[in-house]
Design a protein around this motif. Structure first.
Motif, PDB file in Angstrom:
ATOM      1  N   THR A 414      50.671 -25.532  39.579  1.00  0.00           N
ATOM      2  CA  THR A 414      51.483 -25.173  38.410  1.00  0.00           C
ATOM      3  C   THR A 414      52.848 -25.853  38.449  1.00  0.00           C
ATOM      4  O   THR A 414      53.675 -25.627  37.560  1.00  0.00           O
ATOM      5  CB  THR A 414      51.681 -23.646  38.351  1.00  0.00           C
ATOM      6  OG1 THR A 414      52.342 -23.203  39.547  1.00  0.00           O
ATOM      7  CG2 THR A 414      50.344 -22.933  38.208  1.00  0.00           C
ATOM      8  N   SER A 415      53.093 -26.685  39.445  1.00  0.00           N
ATOM      9  CA  SER A 415      54.382 -27.364  39.575  1.00  0.00           C
ATOM     10  C   SER A 415      54.587 -28.376  38.455  1.00  0.00           C
ATOM     11  O   SER A 415      53.635 -28.963  37.934  1.00  0.00           O
ATOM     12  CB  SER A 415      54.468 -28.087  40.921  1.00  0.00           C
ATOM     13  OG  SER A 415      54.399 -27.184  41.988  1.00  0.00           O
ATOM     14  N   LYS A 416      55.865 -28.584  38.122  1.00  0.00           N
ATOM     15  CA  LYS A 416      56.230 -29.684  37.239  1.00  0.00           C
ATOM     16  C   LYS A 416      56.390 -30.926  38.115  1.00  0.00           C
ATOM     17  O   LYS A 416      57.271 -30.972  38.974  1.00  0.00           O
ATOM     18  CB  LYS A 416      57.520 -29.379  36.496  1.00  0.00           C
ATOM     19  CG  LYS A 416      57.391 -28.261  35.470  1.00  0.00           C
ATOM     20  CD  LYS A 416      58.700 -28.057  34.716  1.00  0.00           C
ATOM     21  CE  LYS A 416      58.552 -26.965  33.670  1.00  0.00           C
ATOM     22  NZ  LYS A 416      59.828 -26.747  32.929  1.00  0.00           N
ATOM     23  N   SER A 454      45.896 -30.674  37.866  1.00  0.00           N
ATOM     24  CA  SER A 454      46.968 -29.749  37.516  1.00  0.00           C
ATOM     25  C   SER A 454      46.480 -28.680  36.540  1.00  0.00           C
ATOM     26  O   SER A 454      45.692 -28.960  35.636  1.00  0.00           O
ATOM     27  CB  SER A 454      48.127 -30.527  36.895  1.00  0.00           C
ATOM     28  OG  SER A 454      49.138 -29.645  36.475  1.00  0.00           O
ATOM     29  N   ASN A 456      48.449 -27.213  34.481  1.00  0.00           N
ATOM     30  CA  ASN A 456      49.170 -27.531  33.243  1.00  0.00           C
ATOM     31  C   ASN A 456      49.393 -29.043  33.177  1.00  0.00           C
ATOM     32  O   ASN A 456      50.471 -29.531  33.561  1.00  0.00           O
ATOM     33  CB  ASN A 456      50.513 -26.800  33.196  1.00  0.00           C
ATOM     34  CG  ASN A 456      50.356 -25.294  33.326  1.00  0.00           C
ATOM     35  OD1 ASN A 456      49.572 -24.681  32.614  1.00  0.00           O
ATOM     36  ND2 ASN A 456      51.104 -24.706  34.251  1.00  0.00           N
ATOM     37  N   GLU A 458      50.221 -30.954  30.968  1.00  0.00           N
ATOM     38  CA  GLU A 458      51.391 -31.365  30.186  1.00  0.00           C
ATOM     39  C   GLU A 458      52.670 -31.359  31.034  1.00  0.00           C
ATOM     40  O   GLU A 458      53.688 -31.954  30.647  1.00  0.00           O
ATOM     41  CB  GLU A 458      51.568 -30.463  28.963  1.00  0.00           C
ATOM     42  CG  GLU A 458      51.907 -29.023  29.272  1.00  0.00           C
ATOM     43  CD  GLU A 458      50.708 -28.136  29.572  1.00  0.00           C
ATOM     44  OE1 GLU A 458      50.890 -26.917  29.656  1.00  0.00           O
ATOM     45  OE2 GLU A 458      49.588 -28.684  29.698  1.00  0.00           O
ATOM     46  N   ASP A 459      52.620 -30.692  32.182  1.00  0.00           N
ATOM     47  CA  ASP A 459      53.779 -30.656  33.081  1.00  0.00           C
ATOM     48  C   ASP A 459      53.777 -31.808  34.080  1.00  0.00           C
ATOM     49  O   ASP A 459      54.631 -31.856  34.970  1.00  0.00           O
ATOM     50  CB  ASP A 459      53.821 -29.330  33.847  1.00  0.00           C
ATOM     51  CG  ASP A 459      54.239 -28.166  32.961  1.00  0.00           C
ATOM     52  OD1 ASP A 459      54.897 -28.418  31.931  1.00  0.00           O
ATOM     53  OD2 ASP A 459      53.909 -27.016  33.298  1.00  0.00           O
ATOM     54  N   SER A 461      54.305 -35.703  34.395  1.00  0.00           N
ATOM     55  CA  SER A 461      54.878 -36.819  33.641  1.00  0.00           C
ATOM     56  C   SER A 461      54.855 -38.087  34.484  1.00  0.00           C
ATOM     57  O   SER A 461      54.734 -38.038  35.713  1.00  0.00           O
ATOM     58  CB  SER A 461      56.308 -36.498  33.216  1.00  0.00           C
ATOM     59  OG  SER A 461      57.085 -36.123  34.336  1.00  0.00           O
ATOM     60  N   LYS A 498      63.849 -33.643  35.687  1.00  0.00           N
ATOM     61  CA  LYS A 498      63.222 -32.487  35.032  1.00  0.00           C
ATOM     62  C   LYS A 498      62.052 -31.911  35.837  1.00  0.00           C
ATOM     63  O   LYS A 498      61.440 -30.930  35.413  1.00  0.00           O
ATOM     64  CB  LYS A 498      62.731 -32.899  33.648  1.00  0.00           C
ATOM     65  CG  LYS A 498      63.846 -33.326  32.693  1.00  0.00           C
ATOM     66  CD  LYS A 498      63.272 -33.763  31.348  1.00  0.00           C
ATOM     67  CE  LYS A 498      64.378 -34.187  30.390  1.00  0.00           C
ATOM     68  NZ  LYS A 498      63.830 -34.628  29.076  1.00  0.00           N
ATOM     69  N   ALA A 499      61.732 -32.522  36.961  1.00  0.00           N
ATOM     70  CA  ALA A 499      60.545 -32.128  37.722  1.00  0.00           C
ATOM     71  C   ALA A 499      60.898 -31.230  38.903  1.00  0.00           C
ATOM     72  O   ALA A 499      62.020 -31.268  39.422  1.00  0.00           O
ATOM     73  CB  ALA A 499      59.818 -33.370  38.224  1.00  0.00           C
ATOM     74  N   ASP A 500      59.934 -30.443  39.317  1.00  0.00           N
ATOM     75  CA  ASP A 500      60.089 -29.671  40.557  1.00  0.00           C
ATOM     76  C   ASP A 500      59.995 -30.590  41.771  1.00  0.00           C
ATOM     77  O   ASP A 500      60.693 -30.394  42.766  1.00  0.00           O
ATOM     78  CB  ASP A 500      58.999 -28.602  40.654  1.00  0.00           C
ATOM     79  CG  ASP A 500      59.087 -27.571  39.540  1.00  0.00           C
ATOM     80  OD1 ASP A 500      60.212 -27.246  39.123  1.00  0.00           O
ATOM     81  OD2 ASP A 500      58.023 -27.108  39.081  1.00  0.00           O
TER      82      ASP A 500
END
Length: 762
Positions: A414-416, A454, A456, A458-459, A461, A498-500
């Motif tokens: 679930t990480s970005k 992933s 998500n 969409e998270d 990039s 913007k990422a984790d």
């Protein structure tokens, strides 16, 4: 379709089937095929015999002319005259059928051709480069990959691969290090044996197996300065203790063919070395397959300065034991004349032809010369999903975890995640440089693999950040690196902020390693280091995914990032395999098969060096073996690799039974999984002979076991050593064990672990 139009060929097949099938209960298979080869040989003219020793490349059109002693003949004419025994680079079931048909139906004897090709780590389904697969420390990985490669190769009408390369290499500058199994002779021997078994299986006549070729015999990995095609200076002890064992392992596995090296050994070109080919390979080891020159290496005996012209080179090579001439046409043009002049005995040619015919018989080409030419089978087999599954498993088992500060890995699904770097969305470089018939841009990229896994997508990039190179080609010889264009930095920095966590995909393009790609600088090229520094300014949670085909100088990089994975060039399923490891669906278990240096000045750097007279500092002075500006140890040593769990070693025990040549040593220890995940550990055993007639390595790998240990559990790991494991090339010029005291080490890599001693009496 008429397969056997010629009476002589029909007679040969009928005679072989009827007569030798009657004898098969009393004669071994090898004896039978050699007897069949002799029956064919007895019908051949000298010209036809010499034709069997001639291999040409199929890159050019078959109608293209080629210079030979009869003037300008097309390849088609040469086939019909029985002047060619083999082709390389003729590929595809339909094409090989057309060429084979000429040989079988339009030459006097109808002897089938054997088709060869460089299938190094896959045919169309690509596997990790061999150096990466060695990092798995899992012989089954290499065997399975080779088996799949053999199936696809055979389906494409090809009978023979020029692999495995089993040159031990300690020099990261050598681009061809990616094609071998690393710096250690024991590990290379195990992988070499597995590769041969994978390619050849239990039956060479199967439609899913192919003949294998051990290369390069010998000492090619020891070329000076790591420069391709360079000279070699090597002593007899290193030849026998380090270079030869992987080749002997190939013979023990039943390998069909050998290939010569380009280099000299003791000043003699390997292609013209009777010591290598007659004394060692065909003599001491009793190898009954055939020996192939490397590309035009018979002609290169002249360039080495060991022959005045190709005629003399042909004489030297055939006398030395080189059976087939790849591409130099020296045998075609000169052997007949040499025989007629009494300078070469025809019996030497007979021996070479017999060996070649024997391999063709073992492949079943006389029973059915078209059995590899099935277009429907080709379409069904090549690139199948089952093969991709094997490739994915091999790839994830080859990924080495070098650094994992504060357990930054594995990542949550679930990480970005920001995938950044020139290799982040690359679908081509993971295929490697020896990519055979892989489709361009057919690999799964890291970005694709991470998105696929992933929760998500969409998270997840992507931003390239920078291009590694500037001319947009595969840079076959000279690469031009981007050192100016930073236009992609802005987007990369914004994406990272913007990422984790950032997965930074940097390293080497596939064509920075491989044949002809030696380097004097093994650091990151272009703007990659600058990109890393910019990313770290906005996000410290960076995991580097290092794309590489060699050991690299990553000293500065490794200081800066909390996470570091060596992801090599992993083949068709690269991105999916990397995602398996990044998200923890596969717990990394790989270990380095080659030491990573602190800087280029250390190279070659390897774990099993000889003891020096001044190995350590004494009295605070500078007069000992070291550098004044760097540690002498590697940055990451041979055998090193981390896991997402932790292991503890304890309770080392050593016992001996018997003495002298009959001694048996049992070594055991307990390995406990002290972490929170199940994991595999490669338990490694090393020895040292501290007092011997020759200076011995400080450590030598003599055993390893890869074991799965559940979290909280312990396993007792046991090794058995014999006198042969303790033997080396002594001053008596033979391999033998010298009784006395030995040190033994068991641990997770070549530098750390438990230690004890044992003694062997006379």
């Amino acid at each position: 379709m008429s397969r056997f139009n010629y009476p002589i060929f029909s007679f040969l097949v009928l005679f072989s089937v009827l007569f030798f099938n009657c004898k098969k209960n009393t004669v071994s298979t090898k004896d039978t095929t050699f007897a069949k080869a002799d029956s064919i040989l007895s019908l051949m003219t000298l010209d036809e015999k010499i034709g069997q020793l001639n291999q040409l490349s199929g890159y050019e059109e078959l109608t293209g002319n080629i210079a030979n002693e009869d003037g300008q003949l097309s390849r088609t004419e040469m086939i019909k005259k029985g002047m060619i025994g083999s082709f390389l680079n003729v590929i595809g079931a339909e094409k090989t059928y057309q060429v084979q048909k000429l040989a079988v139906e339009e030459s006097r004897l109808g002897i089938p051709l054997i088709f060869g090709y460089d299938v190094v780590h896959g045919f169309q389904t690509m596997f990790p480069v061999p150096l990466a697969m060695a990092a798995s420390w899992d012989a089954e990985v290499v065997k399975s990959a080779s088996s799949v490669a053999a199936t696809e190769t055979a389906a494409a009408g090809v009978h023979w691969t020029f692999a495995p390369m089993v040159d031990v290499s300690r020099d990261a500058r050598w681009g061809r290090a990616m094609e071998g199994f690393g710096e250690d002779t024991y590990l290379t021997s195990k992988m070499a044996y597995a590769a041969v078994k994978g390619f050849q299986g239990d039956d060479l006549s199967s439609r899913t197996t192919i003949a294998s070729c051990a290369k390069h015999f010998a000492a090619y990995g020891f070329i000076e300065s790591g420069r391709e095609y360079n000279s070699v200076s090597i002593d007899d002890a290193t030849l026998h203790d380090v270079v030869f064992p992987p080749f002997k392992a190939c013979v023990d596995a039943g390998i069909a063919t050998f290939m010569n090296a380009f280099n000299t050994v003791n000043g003699v070109p390997a292609t013209g070395s009777a010591f290598l080919q007659r004394d060692i390979l065909k003599g001491e080891w009793n190898f009954d397959g055939f020996v192939l020159s490397d590309w035009a290496s018979i002609g290169e005996i002249v360039t080495h300065g060991a022959a005045k012209d190709k005629k003399e080179a042909a004489k030297i090579a055939i006398k030395a034991g080189c059976d087939m001439d790849m591409q130099s046409i020296s045998y075609s043009n000169h052997l007949k004349e040499l025989v007629n002049e009494g300078l070469v005995e025809e019996a030497l040619i007979d021996d070479a032809v017999r060996r070649i015919l024997n391999v063709k018989l073992q492949l079943g080409l006389f029973d059915d010369p078209y059995k590899y030419c099935n277009v429907d089978f080709e379409k069904q087999v090549i690139g199948s999903q089952d093969h991709k599954n094997v490739a994915r498993d091999a790839a994830r088992k080859s990924i080495v975890l070098l650094k994992n500060t504060d357990n930054i890995l594995p990542l949550s699904k679930t990480s970005k995640i920001a995938v950044i770097g020139p290799f982040g969305n690359d679908t081509d470089s993971p295929l490697g440089s020896w990519r055979a018939q892989a489709k361009t841009n057919s690999a799964v990229s890291i970005y694709e693999g991470i998105k696929n896994k992933s929760i998500n997508p969409e998270d997840v990039s992507f931003a390239k950040g920078c291009d590694l190179t500037v001319d947009g080609t595969h840079f076959i010889y000279h690469l031009k690196f981007n050192t100016k264009d930073k236009s992609g930095f802005g987007k990369a920095v914004k994406t990272a902020s913007k990422a984790d966590v950032v997965l930074l995909a940097i390293g080497e393009n596939a064509f920075e390693s491989g044949e002809g790609r030696s380097k004097t600088d093994i650091k990151l090229k272009g703007l990659q280091e600058e990109l890393l520094d910019e990313i770290l300014k906005v996000n410290k949670n960076v995991v580097v995914l290092l794309s590489n085909g060699r050991a690299m100088d990553i000293s500065e990089l490794s200081k800066k990032v909390p996470g570091l994975l060596v992801t090599w060039q992993l083949g068709s399923e690269s991105g999916n395999a990397i995602a398996d490891v990044v998200f923890g669906d596969y717990n990394p278990s790989a270990k380095l098969p080659i030491s990573f240096p602190r800087n280029i000045g250390q190279v070659p750097v390897y774990y099993n060096t000889l003891s020096t007279g001044r190995p350590v500092q004494e009295g605070g002075n500078v007069f000992y073996s070291h550098y004044t500006d760097s540690e002498k140890t590697p940055l990451y040593p041979f055998g090193y690799g981390l896991s997402y769990t932790s292991f503890e070693y304890s309770d080392l025990k050593v016992s001996t039974q018997g003495k002298g040549a009959d001694v048996k040593i049992t070594v055991s220890c307990t390995v406990s999984n002290t972490g929170n995940l199940d994991g595999e550990e490669v338990v490694q055993l090393y020895i040292n002979d501290p007092v011997a007639s020759r200076s011995r390595p400080v450590k030598e790998l003599k055993g390893f076991k890869k074991v799965l240990i559940a979290k909280g559990a312990s396993e007792t790991i046991q090794f058995e050593l014999s006198a042969q494991d303790l033997a080396f090339w002594t001053l008596n010029n033979k391999k033998e064990m010298e009784p006395g005291l030995f040190h033994v080490y068991v641990g997770p890599n070549s530098q750390t672990g438990l230690t004890d001693t044992f003694e062997v009496s006379k």
